[in-house]
Design an enzyme around this catalytic site. Sequence first.
Site, short mmCIF file in Angstrom:
data_model
loop_
_atom_site.label_atom_id
_atom_site.label_comp_id
_atom_site.label_asym_id
_atom_site.label_seq_id
_atom_site.Cartn_x
_atom_site.Cartn_y
_atom_site.Cartn_z
N ASP A 1 0.81 -1.21 0.00
CA ASP A 1 0.00 0.00 0.00
C ASP A 1 0.85 1.27 0.00
O ASP A 1 0.59 2.20 -0.74
CB ASP A 1 -0.98 0.00 1.19
CG ASP A 1 -0.29 -0.32 2.53
OD1 ASP A 1 0.94 -0.51 2.56
OD2 ASP A 1 -1.00 -0.39 3.55
N ASP B 1 6.81 4.16 3.27
CA ASP B 1 6.92 5.27 4.23
C ASP B 1 8.41 5.44 4.55
O ASP B 1 9.14 6.02 3.76
CB ASP B 1 6.05 4.92 5.45
CG ASP B 1 6.01 5.99 6.51
OD1 ASP B 1 6.24 7.16 6.18
OD2 ASP B 1 5.74 5.68 7.68
P1 IMP Z 1 7.59 1.66 6.35
O1 IMP Z 1 8.25 0.39 6.80
O2 IMP Z 1 7.93 2.81 7.26
O3 IMP Z 1 7.82 2.01 4.92
O4 IMP Z 1 6.07 1.48 6.60
C1 IMP Z 1 5.31 0.72 5.84
C2 IMP Z 1 4.08 0.26 6.59
O5 IMP Z 1 3.67 1.16 7.63
C3 IMP Z 1 2.94 0.19 5.61
O6 IMP Z 1 2.86 -1.07 5.01
C4 IMP Z 1 1.75 0.54 6.48
O7 IMP Z 1 1.27 -0.64 7.08
C5 IMP Z 1 2.28 1.42 7.57
N1 IMP Z 1 2.05 2.86 7.30
C6 IMP Z 1 2.97 3.80 7.04
N2 IMP Z 1 2.41 5.01 6.84
C7 IMP Z 1 1.08 4.83 6.98
C8 IMP Z 1 -0.06 5.72 6.88
O8 IMP Z 1 0.03 6.93 6.62
N3 IMP Z 1 -1.26 5.14 7.08
C9 IMP Z 1 -1.43 3.81 7.37
N4 IMP Z 1 -0.41 2.96 7.46
C10 IMP Z 1 0.84 3.46 7.28
MG MG Z 2 1.01 -2.41 5.73
#
Ligand code: IMP
Ligand code: MG
Length: 189
Positions: A108, A111
């Site tokens: 999805d 981040d």
């Molecule tokens: P990352 O490891 O920081 O890239 O985060 C990825 C995961 O964090 C995603 O697969 C989401 O499950 C969650 N996530 C990050 N940002 C958001 C947001 O704005 N809304 C909802 N879920 C988020």
């Molecule tokens: Mg996720």
Amino acid sequence: MSVKGDARTRRDAAVRRLIGEVEIHAAVEQLGRQISEEYADKPLTILGVLTGSIMLVTDLIRQIELPLKLGLIQASSYRGTATSPSELRINTALVPDVSDRHVLLVDDIFDTGKTMEGLLERLQTFEPRSVKSAVLLWKKVRTIVELEPDYHCFLIPDEFVVGYGLDYNDEYRHLPYIGVMEESDEGLK
Ligand code: IMP
Ligand code: MG
């Protein structure tokens, strides 16, 4: 009983619309075209990252005009205390045999990028021909890994978004659009 228009019963009372259904559909269609061109004549396995990618994966695969296989992988970040770094947990029980195949991980949102980085690393142990990543949203200002998503539909600002698979506390995944949580609203309590 639900009362239409009543803020207490509306499923999105706490959500400000950011990206609408029409815009999402057009972007996913475009992504499907791009993937269809780039993986023509290559054995492709799409791996959806649970749970956030469910809507994107089901919409995207219908826009890919190639033979493909579908698998799922689960990733979750567990934060023990506020100060400890989050620990990525990956469940590969639903990953099919991908040796000799090109894998496209579909999530999805990108981040910080830690989740995708961990997933790509784990996938390498399955020895596919290649592994790439596709996401609906990229919060580029928060990305801390060297890596970038190979495909993304929308760049978004540093705001917490929900809908189209994305959750807040496991709610709001069913909204057909992407919205921003309004923290002042009762929905966040
Ligand atoms: P990352 O490891 O920081 O890239 O985060 C990825 C995961 O964090 C995603 O697969 C989401 O499950 C969650 N996530 C990050 N940002 C958001 C947001 O704005 N809304 C909802 N879920 C988020
Ligand atoms: Mg996720």
